[in-house]
Scaffold this active site. Structure first.
Site, mmCIF file in Angstrom:
data_model
loop_
_atom_site.group_PDB
_atom_site.id
_atom_site.type_symbol
_atom_site.label_atom_id
_atom_site.label_comp_id
_atom_site.label_asym_id
_atom_site.label_seq_id
_atom_site.Cartn_x
_atom_site.Cartn_y
_atom_site.Cartn_z
ATOM 1 N N TYR A 176 -35.511 -45.333 3.326
ATOM 2 C CA TYR A 176 -35.770 -44.451 2.187
ATOM 3 C C TYR A 176 -34.487 -43.690 1.875
ATOM 4 O O TYR A 176 -33.851 -43.144 2.780
ATOM 5 C CB TYR A 176 -36.889 -43.450 2.519
ATOM 6 C CG TYR A 176 -38.059 -44.048 3.250
ATOM 7 C CD1 TYR A 176 -38.824 -45.059 2.672
ATOM 8 C CD2 TYR A 176 -38.398 -43.623 4.540
ATOM 9 C CE1 TYR A 176 -39.895 -45.618 3.356
ATOM 10 C CE2 TYR A 176 -39.469 -44.169 5.224
ATOM 11 C CZ TYR A 176 -40.213 -45.171 4.626
ATOM 12 O OH TYR A 176 -41.270 -45.721 5.300
ATOM 13 N N ARG A 194 -45.806 -46.117 1.369
ATOM 14 C CA ARG A 194 -44.902 -46.574 2.425
ATOM 15 C C ARG A 194 -45.286 -45.967 3.773
ATOM 16 O O ARG A 194 -45.897 -44.903 3.855
ATOM 17 C CB ARG A 194 -43.456 -46.226 2.077
ATOM 18 C CG ARG A 194 -42.955 -46.850 0.780
ATOM 19 C CD ARG A 194 -42.846 -48.359 0.882
ATOM 20 N NE ARG A 194 -41.872 -48.764 1.878
ATOM 21 C CZ ARG A 194 -40.576 -48.910 1.639
ATOM 22 N NH1 ARG A 194 -40.094 -48.651 0.433
ATOM 23 N NH2 ARG A 194 -39.757 -49.321 2.590
ATOM 24 N N GLY A 195 -44.893 -46.658 4.846
ATOM 25 C CA GLY A 195 -45.331 -46.280 6.182
ATOM 26 C C GLY A 195 -44.987 -44.861 6.574
ATOM 27 O O GLY A 195 -45.808 -44.143 7.151
ATOM 28 N N ASP A 287 -30.368 -46.611 -10.267
ATOM 29 C CA ASP A 287 -31.264 -47.350 -9.384
ATOM 30 C C ASP A 287 -31.148 -48.849 -9.598
ATOM 31 O O ASP A 287 -30.414 -49.326 -10.461
ATOM 32 C CB ASP A 287 -32.716 -46.890 -9.597
ATOM 33 C CG ASP A 287 -33.508 -46.885 -8.307
ATOM 34 O OD1 ASP A 287 -33.333 -47.817 -7.497
ATOM 35 O OD2 ASP A 287 -34.297 -45.953 -8.092
#
EC number: 4.1.1.98
Length: 494
Positions: A176, A194-195, A287
């Site tokens: 991240y 997300r985890g 991005d």
């Protein structure tokens, strides 16, 4: 191929002419991005900036800038061999018991590989040769890149974030990005599915008011880095999968400030916590879409300790309009996805995520069609089977006579086998990447499936077209005299 650490991998790359050392002083502010971008687009080597302006710590860029280097990092000699990695993941996702003794022998290599899954915890490790804590913590020592002119601040891009939810033995590794706020604070930008974000959410529910421990490893060995971006089953730790890739147990060490385990050979480790309710506005940043993204609010990561090797290097990258390093990695990991999908849908012949589609927003699938409506079933399967395809906006399904990786083939199938009204599926209010500013609402948008297969009875009332094909004997006769004709020998051969 086994690599003890990142440096072991870099030594191999240098031996193969795949690493370029740059001794000229280069500025982490914009200049490194421009050099790395030009190099990647030319299919060039990994870059080690040995003298970043204003810093003593080298910067590594473009490490996985070609699919071949991604394959090498996963212990494979070729991109095609990544299909074997996908087969292993498919087996781990849904292992089948042996049907008999012969089948047991066939599956023995897979069962033997599982022996490499447990981690090995060390009492001391290279990543803790130097420890900074308290007032000595200062991200300003690290040459963190400022990638694009409109970026809000320097950005940590290749950090492996280590978290563990309450009552879980498995530690989660995710990558991240982190915006630098100050000498000991960054913004942890993770999406809600997300985890790491899920671990944090569960922690705040069960431990209200308590700090959530987090560690971020920079410059881990290639197997651990790539395990963090691979679709491993939710029940499997990325450390365990890294052990499978490496062929040896992942060596970890306990953090200096908490019970999390970090890669023992990492170059740098950031340790600290998230405080419930402490957030900050992140962005804008250039991005992978090729645009600056919108700003949004994310948790703040407070760093209490920085541990590192004595002569540490900083691993970094940039994101931008494809191709960039994440797009190249997506191209290589595409080969991993195919066997996983085929395990669930054996009719799938190939699956392709074009890099130009930001590596996940458009998918082309070829199938051995078996019944009317089959293409629509496959569309729904792609969207629902793996979390990685939750944000795929377009799925095109073709027959197996079409090359999924050849746009000329795909466009021909779409324009000759599709009726827009009959063969297009539209779904509204589905999960969409919040970075997708084309969606009408942040986080929600539509999806389109396109059935570019030949139509079966029940799908059309018309007689379907018969493809044109030359007589085989004629082709053989012309093959025999083709060189003699010398038609394309005057500079016209393509």
């Amino acid at each position: 191929m086994k690599y003890r650490d990142l440096r072991d991998f870099l030594a191999l790359l240098e031996q193969r002419g795949e690493l370029k050392r740059i001794s000229l002083p280069i500025d982490p502010y914009l200049e490194m991005t421009e050099i790395a971008d030009r190099t990647l687009r030319a299919g060039g080597p990994a870059l080690l900036f040995e003298n970043p302006k204003g810093y003593t710590m080298p910067v590594l860029c473009n490490l996985f800038g070609t699919p071949e280097r991604v394959a090498l990092g996963m212990g494979q000699e070729s991109v095609n061999a990544l299909r074997d990695v996908g087969k292993l993941l498919a087996f781990l996702k849904e292992p089948e018991p042996p049907k008999g003794f012969r089948d047991l022998l066939d599956k023995a290599p897979q069962f033997r590989q599982v022996l490499h899954m447990p981690t090995k915890r060390l009492n001391s490790a290279p990543c803790q040769e130097q420890i900074w804590q308290g007032e000595d913590v200062d991200l300003g020592r690290i040459p963190i890149m400022h990638c694009w002119p409109g970026d809000a601040a320097p950005l940590i891009t290749w950090g492996l974030t280590v978290t563990r939810g309450p009552h879980k033995e498995r530690q989660n590794l995710g990558i991240y990005r982190q915006q630098v706020l100050g000498k000991n604070k960054v913004i942890m930008r993770w999406l809600s599915h997300r985890g790491g974000a899920l671990d944090f959410q569960e922690w705040t529910q069960q431990n209200p008011g308590q700090r959530f421990p987090v560690a971020v490893a920079l410059g881990a060995d290639p197997a651990t880095i790539l395990a963090a971006v691979t679709p491993v089953p939710d029940t499997l730790s990325e450390y365990a999968f890294a052990g499978l890739l490496r062929g040896s147990k992942t060596k970890v060490v306990k953090c200096a400030s908490c019970d999390l385990d970090v890669p023992a050979s990492a170059e740098i480790v950031l340790e600290g916590y998230l405080e419930t309710g402490e957030t900050a506005t992140e962005g804008p940043y250039g991005d992978h879409t090729g645009y600056y993204n919108e700003t949004d609010s994310f948790p703040v990561f407070t760093i209490t300790h920085i541990t590192q090797r004595r002569d540490a290097l900083y691993h970094s990258t940039y994101t931008g309009r494809p191709p960039d390093e994440p797009a190249v990695m997506g191209e290589a990991l595409n080969e991993v996805f195919v066997p996983i999908l085929q395990k669930q849908f054996p009719e799938i012949v190939d699956f392709y995520l074009p890099p130009e589609g930001c590596s996940y927003r458009l998918a082309v699938v070829t199938i051995k069609k078996q019944y009317a409506g089959h293409a629509k079933r496959v569309m729904m399967g792609v969207w629902s089977f793996l979390r990685q395809f939750m944000y795929t906006k377009f799925v095109i399904v073709c027959d197996d006579d079409i090359n999924a990786r050849n746009w000329k083939d795909v466009i021909w199938a779409m324009t000759t086998r599709m009726d827009p009204a009959r063969d297009t599926v539209l779904m509204e209010n589905t999960p969409i990447d919040y970075l997708d500013f084309a969606s009408p609402v942040s986080g929600l948008g539509s999806k389109m499936g396109m059935d570019a297969t030949n139509k079966w009875p029940g799908e059309t009332q018309r007689e379907w077209g018969t493809p044109i094909e030359m007589d085989r004997t004629v082709r053989a006769r012309v093959d025999a005299i083709w060189d003699q004709l010398a038609i394309l020998n005057n500079g016209h051969e393509s």
